[in-house]
Design an enzyme around this catalytic site. Structure first.
Site, PDB file in Angstrom:
ATOM      1  N   ASP A   1      -2.537  -2.490   4.052  1.00  0.00           N
ATOM      2  CA  ASP A   1      -3.272  -1.293   4.503  1.00  0.00           C
ATOM      3  C   ASP A   1      -4.784  -1.454   4.627  1.00  0.00           C
ATOM      4  O   ASP A   1      -5.538  -0.516   4.322  1.00  0.00           O
ATOM      5  CB  ASP A   1      -2.969  -0.120   3.574  1.00  0.00           C
ATOM      6  CG  ASP A   1      -1.501   0.283   3.588  1.00  0.00           C
ATOM      7  OD1 ASP A   1      -0.718  -0.366   4.291  1.00  0.00           O
ATOM      8  OD2 ASP A   1      -1.146   1.235   2.885  1.00  0.00           O
TER       9      ASP A   1
ATOM     10  N   GLU B   1      -0.232   1.954   6.727  1.00  0.00           N
ATOM     11  CA  GLU B   1       0.392   3.258   6.491  1.00  0.00           C
ATOM     12  C   GLU B   1       0.127   4.090   7.747  1.00  0.00           C
ATOM     13  O   GLU B   1      -0.985   4.570   7.966  1.00  0.00           O
ATOM     14  CB  GLU B   1      -0.171   3.945   5.254  1.00  0.00           C
ATOM     15  CG  GLU B   1       0.570   5.237   4.931  1.00  0.00           C
ATOM     16  CD  GLU B   1       0.144   5.880   3.628  1.00  0.00           C
ATOM     17  OE1 GLU B   1       0.527   7.049   3.400  1.00  0.00           O
ATOM     18  OE2 GLU B   1      -0.566   5.223   2.843  1.00  0.00           O
TER      19      GLU B   1
ATOM     20  N   LYS C   1       4.365   1.408   7.863  1.00  0.00           N
ATOM     21  CA  LYS C   1       5.183   1.992   6.806  1.00  0.00           C
ATOM     22  C   LYS C   1       4.864   3.479   6.663  1.00  0.00           C
ATOM     23  O   LYS C   1       3.695   3.867   6.665  1.00  0.00           O
ATOM     24  CB  LYS C   1       4.971   1.257   5.484  1.00  0.00           C
ATOM     25  CG  LYS C   1       3.532   1.249   4.982  1.00  0.00           C
ATOM     26  CD  LYS C   1       3.409   0.391   3.735  1.00  0.00           C
ATOM     27  CE  LYS C   1       2.021   0.422   3.151  1.00  0.00           C
ATOM     28  NZ  LYS C   1       1.608   1.741   2.629  1.00  0.00           N
TER      29      LYS C   1
ATOM     30  N   LYS D   1       4.235   4.892   0.636  1.00  0.00           N
ATOM     31  CA  LYS D   1       3.272   4.096  -0.108  1.00  0.00           C
ATOM     32  C   LYS D   1       3.721   2.639  -0.205  1.00  0.00           C
ATOM     33  O   LYS D   1       2.944   1.728   0.000  1.00  0.00           O
ATOM     34  CB  LYS D   1       3.075   4.685  -1.511  1.00  0.00           C
ATOM     35  CG  LYS D   1       2.668   6.156  -1.543  1.00  0.00           C
ATOM     36  CD  LYS D   1       1.326   6.381  -0.897  1.00  0.00           C
ATOM     37  CE  LYS D   1       0.803   7.792  -1.126  1.00  0.00           C
ATOM     38  NZ  LYS D   1       1.605   8.840  -0.467  1.00  0.00           N
TER      39      LYS D   1
ATOM     40  N   THR E   1      -4.605   0.797  -1.695  1.00  0.00           N
ATOM     41  CA  THR E   1      -5.408   0.806  -2.903  1.00  0.00           C
ATOM     42  C   THR E   1      -4.567   0.275  -4.051  1.00  0.00           C
ATOM     43  O   THR E   1      -3.344   0.369  -4.022  1.00  0.00           O
ATOM     44  CB  THR E   1      -5.920   2.225  -3.265  1.00  0.00           C
ATOM     45  OG1 THR E   1      -4.810   3.086  -3.501  1.00  0.00           O
ATOM     46  CG2 THR E   1      -6.798   2.780  -2.159  1.00  0.00           C
TER      47      THR E   1
ATOM     48  N   CYS F   1      -0.645   2.076  -2.956  1.00  0.00           N
ATOM     49  CA  CYS F   1       0.227   1.289  -2.085  1.00  0.00           C
ATOM     50  C   CYS F   1       0.458  -0.126  -2.593  1.00  0.00           C
ATOM     51  O   CYS F   1       1.546  -0.683  -2.421  1.00  0.00           O
ATOM     52  CB  CYS F   1      -0.329   1.275  -0.669  1.00  0.00           C
ATOM     53  SG  CYS F   1      -0.332   2.912   0.105  1.00  0.00           S
TER      54      CYS F   1
ATOM     55  N   GLN G   1       3.629  -6.721 -20.968  1.00  0.00           N
ATOM     56  CA  GLN G   1       4.979  -7.058 -21.431  1.00  0.00           C
ATOM     57  C   GLN G   1       5.507  -8.316 -20.738  1.00  0.00           C
ATOM     58  O   GLN G   1       6.646  -8.367 -20.278  1.00  0.00           O
ATOM     59  CB  GLN G   1       5.937  -5.885 -21.193  1.00  0.00           C
ATOM     60  CG  GLN G   1       5.492  -4.606 -21.895  1.00  0.00           C
ATOM     61  CD  GLN G   1       6.406  -3.440 -21.634  1.00  0.00           C
ATOM     62  OE1 GLN G   1       7.489  -3.361 -22.227  1.00  0.00           O
ATOM     63  NE2 GLN G   1       5.992  -2.541 -20.740  1.00  0.00           N
TER      64      GLN G   1
END
Length: 221
Positions: A24, A72, A129, A132, A158, A162, A202
């Site tokens: 984007d 987008e 697209k 997002k 961003t 997205c 994680q």
């Protein structure tokens, strides 16, 4: 295989199975008069990463790697844009409304195009697209599978919207993703920082991250 110094641990990049996805980098988000500014944001923050994204693109092209650009951008009749998305934010100027660069976030309008320094080359894939994430209601997944792609290097804007959504969609589909930290940005720098920490938490629950310098070093060793 190229070892890339990354967080939370080294990323083993396989060039023949890896694609660069640039998300984007459109006028509507990067330049004044677009949707990003209509939301009340300072678009100059996003402009700061353009030289880094350009350098990343040039490197990947030199390697003859697969390059995918996303935008987008909705159909002119907005049939693929849910009414709830149009209403979101209670804005005076909404998706589909006219702006200085044409109708906001509508395919084919000047504002929906990728900015000049990052324009796609012939043969590079461009995906419009409606959501997002780059996988939702697009052919991206099919394209990657057909080309034997299992890894993605991610850049664009961003970070918390997205970019993160695309990485989470990719993770659910079994792709390993490496985010280039200085080739992504948010209108809110603190959101970028937090999003990156969420991505690598994680043991890399969503993916890996690294600055461009580490990628360049790893790809030249």
């Amino acid at each position: 295989m190229n070892k890339i110094l990354a967080r939370p641990y080294d990323f083993q990049l396989e060039p023949e199975s890896c694609a660069l996805v640039v998300i984007d980098m459109q006028r509507d988000f990067i330049e004044s008069g677009g949707f990003g500014e209509a939301l009340g944001n300072d678009v100059s923050i996003l402009q700061d990463i353009v030289p880094t994204v350009e350098k990343l693109l040039c490197m990947w092209r030199e390697l003859s790697g697969l390059v995918i650009h996303t935008r987008e951008a909705h159909l002119p009749d907005l049939s693929n844009c849910p009414p709830a998305k149009i209403r979101r934010g209670n804005l005076d100027t909404k998706i589909g409304d006219p702006g200085p660069m044409g109708r906001l976030l509508v395919a084919g309008e000047y504002g929906s195009e990728i900015i000049e320094p990052l324009l796609p080359l012939n043969g590079e894939i461009v995906i419009d697209k409606p959501g997002k994430g780059a996988f939702y209601n697009t052919d991206l997944g099919k394209i990657l599978i057909e080309r034997g792609i299992t890894q993605l290097v991610i850049a664009g804007v961003t970070t918390e919207v997205c970019v993160q959504t695309t990485m989470r969609e990719a993770n659910d589909r079994g792709f390993d993703c490496l985010l280039i930290e200085d080739a992504t940005a948010s209108y809110f720098p603190e959101f970028k920082k937090t999003t990156i920490e969420m991505i690598i938490a994680q043991g890399g629950i969503v993916g890996w991250s690294t600055p461009l310098s580490n990628l360049l070093q790893g790809m030249t060793n």
